[in-house]
Motif scaffolding. Structure first.
Motif, PDB file in Angstrom:
ATOM      1  N   ALA A   1     -15.595   8.826   5.344  1.00  0.00           N
ATOM      2  CA  ALA A   1     -15.052   8.024   4.241  1.00  0.00           C
ATOM      3  C   ALA A   1     -13.593   7.654   4.481  1.00  0.00           C
ATOM      4  CB  ALA A   1     -15.200   8.789   2.925  1.00  0.00           C
ATOM      5  N   ALA A   2     -12.809   8.581   5.019  1.00  0.00           N
ATOM      6  CA  ALA A   2     -11.394   8.293   5.290  1.00  0.00           C
ATOM      7  C   ALA A   2     -11.252   7.169   6.306  1.00  0.00           C
ATOM      8  CB  ALA A   2     -10.677   9.549   5.771  1.00  0.00           C
TER       9      ALA A   2
ATOM     10  N   GLU B   1      -7.875   5.114   5.712  1.00  0.00           N
ATOM     11  CA  GLU B   1      -6.898   6.167   5.483  1.00  0.00           C
ATOM     12  C   GLU B   1      -6.642   7.016   6.720  1.00  0.00           C
ATOM     13  OE1 GLU B   1      -8.611   8.307   2.239  1.00  0.00           O
ATOM     14  OE2 GLU B   1      -8.149   6.731   0.789  1.00  0.00           O
ATOM     15  N   ALA B   2      -7.526   6.914   7.709  1.00  0.00           N
ATOM     16  CA  ALA B   2      -7.382   7.695   8.942  1.00  0.00           C
ATOM     17  C   ALA B   2      -8.000   6.920  10.090  1.00  0.00           C
ATOM     18  CB  ALA B   2      -8.079   9.048   8.796  1.00  0.00           C
TER      19      ALA B   2
ATOM     20  N   ASP C   1     -26.896  22.214   8.842  1.00  0.00           N
ATOM     21  CA  ASP C   1     -27.204  21.942   7.438  1.00  0.00           C
ATOM     22  C   ASP C   1     -26.242  22.636   6.470  1.00  0.00           C
ATOM     23  OD1 ASP C   1     -28.098  24.512   7.915  1.00  0.00           O
ATOM     24  OD2 ASP C   1     -30.001  24.244   6.861  1.00  0.00           O
ATOM     25  N   ASN C   2     -25.151  23.178   6.971  1.00  0.00           N
ATOM     26  CA  ASN C   2     -24.149  23.842   6.145  1.00  0.00           C
ATOM     27  C   ASN C   2     -23.544  22.834   5.173  1.00  0.00           C
ATOM     28  OD1 ASN C   2     -21.075  24.429   5.779  1.00  0.00           O
ATOM     29  ND2 ASN C   2     -21.976  26.433   6.246  1.00  0.00           N
ATOM     30  N   ALA C   3     -23.570  23.159   3.880  1.00  0.00           N
ATOM     31  CA  ALA C   3     -23.085  22.239   2.850  1.00  0.00           C
ATOM     32  C   ALA C   3     -21.608  21.901   3.021  1.00  0.00           C
ATOM     33  CB  ALA C   3     -23.333  22.833   1.466  1.00  0.00           C
ATOM     34  N   ALA C   4     -20.791  22.893   3.342  1.00  0.00           N
ATOM     35  CA  ALA C   4     -19.360  22.631   3.513  1.00  0.00           C
ATOM     36  C   ALA C   4     -19.119  21.709   4.705  1.00  0.00           C
ATOM     37  CB  ALA C   4     -18.592  23.934   3.684  1.00  0.00           C
ATOM     38  N   LEU C   5     -19.864  21.903   5.789  1.00  0.00           N
ATOM     39  CA  LEU C   5     -19.714  21.029   6.955  1.00  0.00           C
ATOM     40  C   LEU C   5     -20.094  19.599   6.606  1.00  0.00           C
ATOM     41  CD1 LEU C   5     -19.070  20.707   9.949  1.00  0.00           C
ATOM     42  CD2 LEU C   5     -21.469  21.245  10.432  1.00  0.00           C
ATOM     43  N   LYS C   6     -21.145  19.426   5.816  1.00  0.00           N
ATOM     44  CA  LYS C   6     -21.539  18.073   5.403  1.00  0.00           C
ATOM     45  C   LYS C   6     -20.430  17.397   4.604  1.00  0.00           C
ATOM     46  CE  LYS C   6     -26.503  18.732   5.537  1.00  0.00           C
ATOM     47  NZ  LYS C   6     -27.777  18.679   4.813  1.00  0.00           N
ATOM     48  N   VAL C   7     -19.758  18.148   3.760  1.00  0.00           N
ATOM     49  CA  VAL C   7     -18.650  17.590   2.979  1.00  0.00           C
ATOM     50  C   VAL C   7     -17.494  17.209   3.901  1.00  0.00           C
ATOM     51  CG1 VAL C   7     -16.873  18.132   1.255  1.00  0.00           C
ATOM     52  CG2 VAL C   7     -19.264  18.762   0.841  1.00  0.00           C
ATOM     53  N   VAL C   8     -17.158  18.074   4.844  1.00  0.00           N
ATOM     54  CA  VAL C   8     -16.065  17.814   5.789  1.00  0.00           C
ATOM     55  C   VAL C   8     -16.348  16.535   6.581  1.00  0.00           C
ATOM     56  CG1 VAL C   8     -14.946  18.660   7.897  1.00  0.00           C
ATOM     57  CG2 VAL C   8     -15.284  20.199   5.959  1.00  0.00           C
ATOM     58  N   VAL C   9     -17.551  16.430   7.125  1.00  0.00           N
ATOM     59  CA  VAL C   9     -17.902  15.251   7.923  1.00  0.00           C
ATOM     60  C   VAL C   9     -17.948  14.006   7.043  1.00  0.00           C
ATOM     61  CG1 VAL C   9     -19.727  14.186   9.315  1.00  0.00           C
ATOM     62  CG2 VAL C   9     -19.084  16.575   9.701  1.00  0.00           C
ATOM     63  N   GLY C  10     -18.528  14.125   5.858  1.00  0.00           N
ATOM     64  CA  GLY C  10     -18.584  12.984   4.934  1.00  0.00           C
ATOM     65  C   GLY C  10     -17.196  12.492   4.555  1.00  0.00           C
ATOM     66  N   ASN C  11     -16.283  13.423   4.300  1.00  0.00           N
ATOM     67  CA  ASN C  11     -14.911  13.038   3.967  1.00  0.00           C
ATOM     68  C   ASN C  11     -14.215  12.358   5.141  1.00  0.00           C
ATOM     69  OD1 ASN C  11     -15.149  14.026   1.373  1.00  0.00           O
ATOM     70  ND2 ASN C  11     -14.126  15.960   1.822  1.00  0.00           N
ATOM     71  N   ALA C  12     -14.483  12.822   6.346  1.00  0.00           N
ATOM     72  CA  ALA C  12     -13.880  12.194   7.535  1.00  0.00           C
ATOM     73  C   ALA C  12     -14.377  10.767   7.702  1.00  0.00           C
ATOM     74  CB  ALA C  12     -14.188  13.028   8.777  1.00  0.00           C
TER      75      ALA C  12
END
Length: 76
Positions: free
Chosen positions: A28-29, A34-35, A15-26
């Motif tokens: 989305a890319a 884009e990837a 539930d780490n907020a930064a991890l959620k952002v990292v996974v969400g960005n991956a």
């Protein structure tokens, strides 16, 4: 009690907020083209590992466990 050499659960926590952002960005890319899936997974793994390192240091200040044998580490 667990036999784990680590003093706490794995880091970062799911539930780490930064991890959620990292996974969400991956995700989305990949969805934007884009990837590739492989690139996104590698990117998320590296950044997730780093976020885990930060959270682990916050949870256990003074710990020097770096993945070696438990007898070579001190905990807090």
């Amino acid at each position: 009690m667990t036999d784990s050499p680590m003093p706490s659960p794995p880091f970062p926590s799911p539930d780490n907020a930064a991890l959620k952002v990292v996974v969400g960005n991956a995700i989305a890319a990949v969805n934007r083209g884009e990837a590739t899936a492989e690139e996104a997974i590698l990117h998320a793994a590296v950044h997730g590992w780093y976020e885990g390192h930060i959270q682990g240091e916050d949870e256990c200040p003074g710990c020097d466990f770096r993945g070696g044998l438990p007898k070579n580490a001190t905990r807090g």
